[in-house]
Design an enzyme around this catalytic site. Structure first.
Site, PDB file in Angstrom:
ATOM      1  N   GLY A  19      32.620 -31.656  50.058  1.00 26.16           N
ATOM      2  CA  GLY A  19      33.673 -31.463  50.953  1.00 26.16           C
ATOM      3  C   GLY A  19      34.298 -30.341  51.194  1.00 26.16           C
ATOM      4  N   GLY A  20      35.195 -30.254  52.534  1.00 28.25           N
ATOM      5  CA  GLY A  20      36.058 -29.338  52.047  1.00 28.25           C
ATOM      6  C   GLY A  20      37.600 -29.476  51.313  1.00 28.25           C
ATOM      7  CG  MET A  21      39.865 -33.094  51.678  1.00 25.36           C
ATOM      8  SD  MET A  21      41.089 -31.760  50.941  1.00 25.36           S
ATOM      9  CE  MET A  21      41.614 -33.057  50.132  1.00 25.36           C
ATOM     10  N   GLY A  22      37.197 -30.874  48.191  1.00 25.07           N
ATOM     11  CA  GLY A  22      36.428 -30.863  46.908  1.00 25.07           C
ATOM     12  C   GLY A  22      35.537 -31.332  46.545  1.00 25.07           C
ATOM     13  CB  VAL A  24      32.996 -36.959  45.505  1.00 29.40           C
ATOM     14  CG1 VAL A  24      33.098 -38.939  45.464  1.00 29.40           C
ATOM     15  CG2 VAL A  24      33.788 -36.310  46.815  1.00 29.40           C
ATOM     16  CE  LYS A  39      37.613 -36.678  48.335  1.00 26.90           C
ATOM     17  NZ  LYS A  39      37.820 -36.706  49.542  1.00 26.90           N
ATOM     18  CG  ASP A 123      39.772 -37.369  59.859  1.00 25.89           C
ATOM     19  OD1 ASP A 123      39.401 -37.394  61.051  1.00 25.89           O
ATOM     20  OD2 ASP A 123      39.382 -37.317  58.317  1.00 25.89           O
TER      21      ASP A 123
END
Length: 852
Positions: A19-22, A24, A39, A123
Site C-alpha cells: 500500500g501507500g506505506m510500503g 508487508v 512492513k 486512523d
C-alpha cells in the site's frame, strides 16, 4: 518492490500486500521461531530523515501498547517495522447484532487501553481491524504510517495518520472514518477514535459504508454535513452510535469504555481472551531502539501477552565495571529502574519511574553502588565505601543504616525489616536492621569456603539463598533454624520470584528452577535468557527482575574472563603474549623476565609464575585460596610473598620456582605490597591502614618484624607502593574528600619514613610507580599517568593524562598491569571491549518462565 530474502534475523517467506506505506511481508523470526509481519517502508519515505526519525520514535512508543486486542509492535529494523502476524480476515459487515456487539466490545477494549496510555489511533477503519478464526479482534497500525504528503488514490485506503500533532490545516486520516474536526484539519484527540468506532459499528450492522462520495472531497463534505441513518440499525445499537457520532466533540461519548452503558441489554459474552498490562514506560528521549532480539530459549504460550523488548539509550554511560555490583536494578513492584552512572566526577545513582521518561540523579549517592530496594519499593539502599545507606525513592536525604568494615557483595531487604548482606573474601553473610545497628554474622564459613555473597530472600523470607565461593554453588540458609542445604551447583547471583522460582546465572546465561516451600529444587535448571553481562570475578551479573515479571539487564559486551597478556610501549606499540584465562594482578620480577599472576576469581585464586620468554607456567600455591591480590617479589627474585585473607590469614613466602611449599611468616589479614629500595622494609596493607614492617631476605626466605602503622586510610582499593628510590609511598586515600574524587577514588603520596605530610595527587586507583618516576593508575578502565617531582619532603605532581587507549580487563579492585624497568607496561588487556557508554539497558516486559 522485489521480495527480499531476509531482514536482520527475519527470513522472508511471502508477500502479504502493498500500500501507500510500503509492502508487508510474512517472515519467520529465526531467533524466537515464530512468524511475524514486517512492513517495509517505501524509498520515498525511508529517504526522508525527518519522517524516519518520527517513525522510529513513535514505533518505540507503540511497542509498549500491550493488550490482547492490539496487534503488537515487536521492533524496528532499519527501514522496517516488525509486528505481530495476525491470521484472519479484515472486519466486514453485515453481521448479526450479537456478533457485532461482541466485536465492538473488543475494539472498545483496545481503544480504552491505548487511550489510558495517552495514545490515539487517529486512523481507525475496517482495514486496520482483523478478526482471527477464533473470533478475537485485533486492532492494527496505531499511527504507524507517517505520510504527511498524501498522494491521490483510493479514499478508503488513504494514508494513515501519525501519532504526533500535525501541522495546522493539514488533513490526515482515512476520509470515510474521519471525525468532523479531523476533516477540518484541527488537532484531534481520543474523541476522533470514538467517532470512527461509531462509524464502524454502524457499518458492521448494515454492511454499507456510511459516508460515500466520488472523491475524497465529497466524502469529507458528507462527514461534515450528513447525519447518520440510525433507522438502518437495530434499536438496541442506536443510542451508542448516536453518542459516538456527535459532530461537536464536546458532546460526544467521553470514553470508549462508556459505550456499554448505552446498550439496552448486556452484550453476548466475548470469547475468552488473555489480558495484560504494560507500563507506559519509555519515550523517545530514553529509547534508542525497540527490538525483539532477546535470546529467549522457549516459545511464548499463545495465550500469553507478547514479550516486549525495549532497549534504552541513556544520556550517560553506565558503570558496567562497577566493583560494588550491577549497574542496573529494578524495584520489586516493577515501577522504577535504578542506574549506576559512570561519568566525570563521582559515581552516582540515578532513578526513573518506568511510566515516566525523566531520569533523576539521586543527591547524596556520590561514590555509591550495589543499589537494592526495600520490599515495598519505597526506599532504595546503596553501598558507599565503609557504609550502607538508604534514601526514599521519591527523594530525600540519604541516612546511614550501618557502618561496615567489609566490602559488601549484594544485599537483600526482608519484609521484617532486616537486611542481609553478602561480603567479600574471608567473610560470611551478615544481618543488620534497616533501622540501624551493627551488622552481625548470619552464616558460618565451612571448611574450604572463603566467601558467602549475593543473598536473595526466598520462600516467604524464610530462607536466604547465597553463593558460596570457591565452589560457586548456591546454598539455602533457613532463617529460623540455621539449617543449610545445597540448592544448585555451578551457579551464581541468585534471584527468587514470589511464585517459588529460583533464577541464577551460569556462564552468562540465566537459568530457572522451581523451589518448594523448603527451598529444595524441583527438577533440573532450564536456560531462559542468554548473553547477560557478568562481573565475573565478583560473581555478579548485570541483571534484575521485578516480582511482576519485568526484566532489566545489560547484554554481555566484554570478555573480562579471558584477558590478553600484552606488552605496551610508551608510544602505544603492543606485543601480545597470549590469552591467560581468569588472570589478574600481574607483578613483574625485578628483571622483568617473569610475572606472577593470580588465576581464578575473588576468594579462590591460584598463584602462578609465567616465564615471559618461554611461556611456561609454574604453580606456587597448592590450592585455590582467598589470596589478597597482588603478590610481591623479593628484590633478588628468589621468593614471592602473598597474603591470604581466609581462615588461615597471614603473609606467606614461597620460592618463585615452586621448589618448596609456602610458609606463613606473619599472621593476620595483611597483604604485602612491595619492598623498599634496600629490601629492608616491606610495605603492607590492612583493611584500614598502610603499614611498614622490618624485613630480612635470606637463604631460607623472608622474616618480618612487627608491622607499624604508616597512615590510616578508609579505602578498599588500598594498594600502596614505594617510589623507585624508596622515599615516597603512594596509596589509595579517602580522608580528603577532594572534588576530584572519581568513580575509582583518588590516591595520595607521603614521604617515607616521614609522617604527617600528605599530597593528594589525582583521581584513580591501584597505583604503580614506574622506574622513570611516573605514577600510573587505573581510571575508567585505562592506564593514566602523572609526572611527579620531589624536592626534599615536598612533592609536586602534574596533570593526569591517558597513557594508553588500550582498555584493560576489569577484575574487582585488582591491579591489571605492572611497569617494567625499560618503560614498558605488562597489561592484561580486555578482549572485545566496548566503551561503557555503549552499554544499554534492555527491558523485557511480560517475561514468562517455562510453564507459566
Amino acid at each position: 518492490m522485489s521480495l527480499p530474502s531476509s531482514i536482520a534475523h527475519y527470513r522472508i517467506t511471502s508477500k502479504l500486500g502493498e500500500g501507500g506505506m510500503g509492502a508487508v511481508y510474512r517472515a519467520t523470526d529465526t531467533k524466537l521461531a515464530r512468524d511475524v509481519a514486517i512492513k517495509v517502508l517505501p524509498d520515498s519515505f525511508a529517504q526522508n530523515p525527518d519522517r524516519m526519525a518520527r517513525f522510529t520514535r513513535e514505533a518505540k512508543v507503540l511497542a509498549l501498547l500491550n493488550h490482547p486486542n492490539i496487534a503488537a509492535v515487536y521492533g524496528v529494523e532499519d527501514r522496517a517495522i516488525v509486528m505481530e502476524l495476525v491470521e484472519g480476515a479484515n472486519l466486514k459487515g453485515p453481521l448479526p447484532l450479537e456478533t457485532a456487539l461482541d466485536y465492538a466490545g473488543q475494539i472498545a477494549d483496545a481503544l480504552e487501553a491505548a487511550h489510558d496510555k495517552g495514545v490515539t489511533h487517529r486512523d481507525l477503519k475496517p482495514a486496520n481491524i482483523k478478526v482471527t478464526p477464533q473470533g478475537v479482534v485485533k486492532v492494527l497500525d496505531f499511527g504507524l504510517a507517517k505520510a504527511a504528503d498524501r498522494a491521490p488514490g483510493d479514499p478508503i485506503n488513504s494514508p494513515t495518520v501519525t501519532m504526533q500533532s500535525t501541522e495546522a490545516g493539514l488533513i490526515m486520516g482515512t476520509a470515510p472514518y474521519m471525525a468532523p474536526e479531523q476533516a477540518r484539519g484541527h488537532d484531534v484527540d481520543k474523541r476522533a477514535d470514538i467517532w470512527a468506532f461509531g462509524v464502524i459499528l454502524w457499518e458492521m450492522l448494515t454492511g454499507r459504508q456510511m459516508f460515500t462520495g466520488a472523491t475524497t472531497s465529497d466524502i469529507l463534505a458528507a462527514v461534515l454535513t450528513k447525519d447518520p441513518e440510525l433507522e438502518a440499525v437495530p434499536a438496541r445499537a442506536r443510542p451508542v452510535i448516536a453518542a459516538c457520532l456527535e459532530k461537536d466533540p464536546r458532546k460526544r461519548l467521553r470514553a470508549a469504555g462508556d459505550w456499554r452503558r448505552l446498550i439496552a441489554a448486556p452484550p453476548a459474552p466475548a470469547p475468552s481472551r488473555s489480558t495484560g498490562w504494560l507500563p507506559w514506560a519509555i519515550t523517545a528521549t530514553a529509547v534508542a531502539a525497540v527490538i525483539v532480539t532477546a535470546a529467549i530459549l522457549w516459545p511464548t504460550p499463545k495465550t500469553a501477552p507478547p514479550l516486549i523488548h525495549v532497549v534504552e539509550d541513556l544520556a550517560f554511560p553506565l558503570n558496567v565495571q562497577n566493583n560494588l555490583g550491577p549497574a542496573v536494578g529494578i524495584s520489586p513492584d516493577g515501577s522504577r529502574i535504578v542506574y549506576t552512572q559512570a561519568q566525570s566526577g563521582p559515581r552516582r545513582l540515578a532513578i526513573r519511574r518506568i511510566d515516566q521518561p525523566e531520569i533523576k540523579e539521586i543527591p547524596g549517592t556520590e561514590g555509591g553502588g550495589n543499589a537494592f530496594f526495600s520490599p515495598d519499593s519505597r526506599r532504595l539502599g546503596f553501598v558507599v565505601s565503609g557504609g550502607i545507606y538508604q534514601v526514599p525513592v521519591e527523594g530525600g536525604v540519604p541516612t546511614l543504616i550501618a557502618k561496615t568494615a567489609v566490602d559488601v557483595r549484594g544485599a537483600a531487604w526482608g519484609r521484617n525489616g532486616d537486611i542481609i548482606l553478602g561480603s567479600r573474601a574471608g567473610n560470611p553473610l551478615f544481618r543488620v536492621p534497616s533501622g540501624g545497628g551493627e551488622p552481625a554474622a548470619l552464616t558460618k564459613l565451612q571448611k574450604g569456603e572463603t566467601t558467602h555473597r549475593w543473598p536473595a530472600l526466598c520462600a516467604g523470607d524464610d530462607y536466604v539463598l547465597y553463593e558460596s565461593v570457591p565452589s560457586t554453588s548456591i546454598f539455602a540458609h533457613n532463617l529460623r533454624t540455621g539449617e543449610r542445604t545445597l540448592v544448585v551447583r555451578d551457579g551464581t547471583f541468585p534471584h527468587c520470584l514470589p511464585a517459588g522460582e529460583l533464577l541464577f546465572i551460569r556462564g552468562g546465561t540465566l537459568y530457572s528452577v522451581g523451589l518448594d516451600s523448603r527451598a529444595h529444587p524441583q527438577g533440573e535448571p532450564r536456560p531462559v535468557l542468554e548473553n547477560i553481562s557478568s562481573i565475573l570475578n565478583i560473581g555478579a551479573s548485570q541483571f534484575g527482575i521485578s516480582d511482576t515479571g519485568t526484566v532489566a539487564y545489560i547484554p554481555g559486551w566484554v570478555d573480562n574472563d579471558r584477558p590478553m597478556l600484552t606488552w605496551i610501549t610508551p608510544d602505544g606499540r603492543q606485543t601480545q603474549l597470549g590469552v591467560v584465562p581468569r588472570a589478574a594482578g600481574p607483578r613483574l620480577s625485578p628483571d622483568a623476565r617473569r610475572v606472577v599472576l593470580n588465576i581464578g576469581e575473588e576468594g579462590a585464586w591460584d598463584l602462578y609464575v609465567r616465564d615471559l620468554e618461554r611461556g611456561a607456567m609454574t604453580r606456587l600455591t597448592p590450592k585455590a585460596e582467598a589470596i589478597g591480590v597482588q603478590a610481591v617479589w623479593t628484590p633478588d627474585g628468589k621468593y614471592v610473598l602473598y597474603g591470604v585473607l581466609g581462615p588461615d590469614s597471614g603473609i606467606y613466602c614461597v620460592p618463585s620456582d615452586g621448589s618448596a611449599p609456602a610458609r606463613k611468616i606473619i599472621a593476620g589479614r595483611l597483604r604485602p605490597r612491595g619492598f623498599g629500595r634496600d629490601g629492608g622494609t616491606l610495605l603492607v596493607a590492612s583493611e584500614d591502614a598502610v603499614l611498614t614492617a622490618p624485613a630480612e631476605v635470606g637463604a631460607g626466605g623472608v622474616s618480618l618484624g612487627q608491622p607499624a602503622t604508616f597512615v590510616r586510610v578508609n579505602n578498599p582499593t588500598n594498594y600502596p607502593v614505594f617510589s623507585p628510590d624508596g622515599r615516597w609511598i603512594a596509596y589509595g586515600s579517602t580522608e580528603a574528600q577532594s572534588p576530584a574524587l572519581s568513580n575509582e577514588g583518588q590516591f595520595s603520596v607521603s614521604p617515607f619514613p616521614g609522617k604527617g605530610s600528605k599530597y593528594p595527587v589525582a583521581a584513580g586507583n591501584l597505583p604503580v610507580w614506574s622506574r622513570g618516576g611516573e605514577l600510573m593508575v587505573l581510571a575508567g578502565g585505562r592506564i593514566m599517568s602523572v609526572a611527579c617531582d620531589a624536592k626534599g619532603d615536598l612533592m609536586q605532581c602534574g596533570t593526569l593524562r591517558q597513557w594508553t587507549d588500550q582498555r584493560l580487563a576489569t577484575r574487582s579492585r585488582v591491579p591489571m598491569f605492572d611497569a617494567a624497568p625499560d618503560g614498558r607496561v605488562l597489561a592484561l588487556a580486555a578482549v572485545g571491549a566496548v566503551n561503557p557508554s555503549a552499554a544499554r539497558v534492555h527491558l523485557l516486559f511480560n517475561f514468562a518462565l517455562p510453564g507459566q
